[in-house]
Scaffold this motif. Structure first.
Motif: not given
Length: 171
Positions: A131-143
């Motif tokens: 779950x943490x990874x999904x949100x981290x992945x979102x933040x990474x690519x939105x960055x």
């Protein structure tokens, strides 16, 4: 590791961020979304499409829905226009929010098992870590998208979690 409150906060943050991106994308000429800006997936649209694909994949693992077709290589073509992206993104963010609103502490325990096309093998990891990874992945690519937007004449969205509105609407 995490709590349902954390998951709900991140689901709201995700929806808030994407709502801002929808507005930013509308302000761009369609050709600006396709221009290769040197990001990992090249263009703003392709990166946004990959991010949507990733969320579709993770949510299929979390809520049992249908996974997207293709692998990472095809992820940049899930959506081909900003209008299609905006609609699909709205629906995905609503799905993530619904899932987060119904999540209980016990749901974050145990392991998640899946086959990873990226790793080419069966995987087992703690559910909460995924779950943490999904949100981290979102933040990474939105960055990455944020960086590419700064190369345009459109103002990139505010991304600070501390500046997220205390109240919705999130979508």
């Amino acid at each position: 590791m995490i709590s349902p409150d954390y998951v709900l906060m991140m689901a709201r943050y995700n929806a808030w961020q994407n709502k801002q991106l929808i507005a930013a994308f509308k302000a761009l000429h369609p050709a600006d979304l396709e221009l290769d800006r040197g990001g990992f997936f090249g263009s703003i649209r392709k990166t946004a499409s990959h991010l949507l694909w990733g969320d579709m994949m993770w949510m299929a693992r979390f809520d049992g829905g249908a996974p997207p077709g293709g692998g990472i290589g095809e992820s940049t073509e899930v959506v081909r226009t900003r209008e299609d992206w905006a609609l699909a993104r709205f629906r995905m963010d609503a799905r993530i929010l619904r899932w987060a609103e119904e999540l209980r502490t016990v749901d974050l325990t145990g392991a998640l098992n899946w086959y990873s096309g990226a790793a080419g093998q069966d995987m087992t990891r703690p559910y909460a870590l995924c779950v943490v990874h999904m949100f981290n992945h979102q933040t990474h690519h939105r960055g990455q998208i944020h960086a590419m937007l700064t190369a345009t004449d459109v103002t990139a969205p505010v991304t600070d979690l501390a500046l997220m509105p205390a109240e919705g609407p999130w979508l």
